[in-house]
Design a protein around this motif. Sequence first.
Motif, PDB file in Angstrom:
ATOM      1  N   PRO A 174     -15.691  78.204 -16.670  1.00 43.74           N
ATOM      2  CA  PRO A 174     -16.298  76.926 -17.036  1.00 43.74           C
ATOM      3  C   PRO A 174     -17.663  76.747 -16.379  1.00 43.74           C
ATOM      4  O   PRO A 174     -17.957  77.333 -15.344  1.00 43.74           O
ATOM      5  N   LEU A 175     -18.480  75.935 -17.019  1.00 48.99           N
ATOM      6  CA  LEU A 175     -19.819  75.643 -16.508  1.00 48.99           C
ATOM      7  C   LEU A 175     -19.863  74.231 -15.934  1.00 48.99           C
ATOM      8  O   LEU A 175     -19.095  73.369 -16.342  1.00 48.99           O
ATOM      9  N   ALA A 176     -20.777  74.047 -15.004  1.00 52.29           N
ATOM     10  CA  ALA A 176     -21.003  72.721 -14.438  1.00 52.29           C
ATOM     11  C   ALA A 176     -22.503  72.459 -14.441  1.00 52.29           C
ATOM     12  O   ALA A 176     -23.297  73.404 -14.348  1.00 52.29           O
ATOM     13  N   PRO A 177     -22.895  71.210 -14.562  1.00 54.07           N
ATOM     14  CA  PRO A 177     -24.337  70.923 -14.522  1.00 54.07           C
ATOM     15  C   PRO A 177     -24.858  71.042 -13.090  1.00 54.07           C
ATOM     16  O   PRO A 177     -24.155  70.741 -12.130  1.00 54.07           O
ATOM     17  N   ARG A 178     -26.092  71.516 -12.977  1.00 47.22           N
ATOM     18  CA  ARG A 178     -26.755  71.585 -11.672  1.00 47.22           C
ATOM     19  C   ARG A 178     -28.161  71.017 -11.843  1.00 47.22           C
ATOM     20  O   ARG A 178     -28.848  71.339 -12.811  1.00 47.22           O
ATOM     21  N   LEU A 179     -28.556  70.203 -10.913  1.00 53.69           N
ATOM     22  CA  LEU A 179     -29.873  69.598 -10.959  1.00 53.69           C
ATOM     23  C   LEU A 179     -30.833  70.428 -10.113  1.00 53.69           C
ATOM     24  O   LEU A 179     -30.596  70.654  -8.928  1.00 53.69           O
ATOM     25  N   ASP A 180     -31.890  70.906 -10.757  1.00 52.42           N
ATOM     26  CA  ASP A 180     -32.963  71.608 -10.060  1.00 52.42           C
ATOM     27  C   ASP A 180     -34.172  70.692 -10.090  1.00 52.42           C
ATOM     28  O   ASP A 180     -34.504  70.113 -11.131  1.00 52.42           O
ATOM     29  N   TRP A 181     -34.844  70.565  -8.936  1.00 51.07           N
ATOM     30  CA  TRP A 181     -35.980  69.660  -8.859  1.00 51.07           C
ATOM     31  C   TRP A 181     -37.099  70.353  -8.097  1.00 51.07           C
ATOM     32  O   TRP A 181     -37.175  70.294  -6.873  1.00 51.07           O
ATOM     33  N   PRO A 182     -37.989  71.030  -8.833  1.00 54.19           N
ATOM     34  CA  PRO A 182     -39.082  71.737  -8.163  1.00 54.19           C
ATOM     35  C   PRO A 182     -40.044  70.757  -7.485  1.00 54.19           C
ATOM     36  O   PRO A 182     -40.183  69.610  -7.925  1.00 54.19           O
TER      37      PRO A 182
END
Length: 191
Positions: free
Chosen positions: A100-108
């Motif tokens: 399963p996939l999960a959302p991940r927040l990337d913030w450059p």
Amino acid sequence: MLVLEFVSTVRATRSGLLDTLSDVEGMTGWGRAHAAELGLTAAFTATEDLWREVVELRQAVRALLAKAVAPGPASSADADRLPGFAESLDLVNAAALAAPLAPRLDWPAEGAPVATSVPAGERGESPRVRAALARSAIELLAGPAREQLRACPAPRCVLYFVKEHSRQEWCSVGCGNRARAARHYHQHKSR
């Protein structure tokens, strides 16, 4: 579309059917060529188990594509050797759930936040590969492109394709040329 490239690992040549995934080495090469889409490294090497599981999944996906193009004809490559619909559906769904996939927040530092999907927990290569392939199949079969899914009717062609415009009849220009040449030959042979 990854799923169409996946099922197109079985294709027709002048000498018969060619299976890109006929062995572990073929799976390794195909996996490396699609490493980014499958979450693999460039050094990926398939195992015997992964190869068998991926080929089994490919047959299940081809069975679902055959049902999706009905009442039109399925691909002639393996229409008589496909697993049953319910079994295929179960296998594709189980493969999609295996990683399963999960959302991940990337913030450059210099940009806006971006959401990406990452595997939820550690999974081995086989579940990750099969999940990516199964998700691609589910996206096609549950999305609007399913209505345009076709099995190529050209002589000896065994590929599936998504019809991109109203006049498209074949998966490629080459198949269209072969179909027209075959039609011309049969018309003039009977005279």
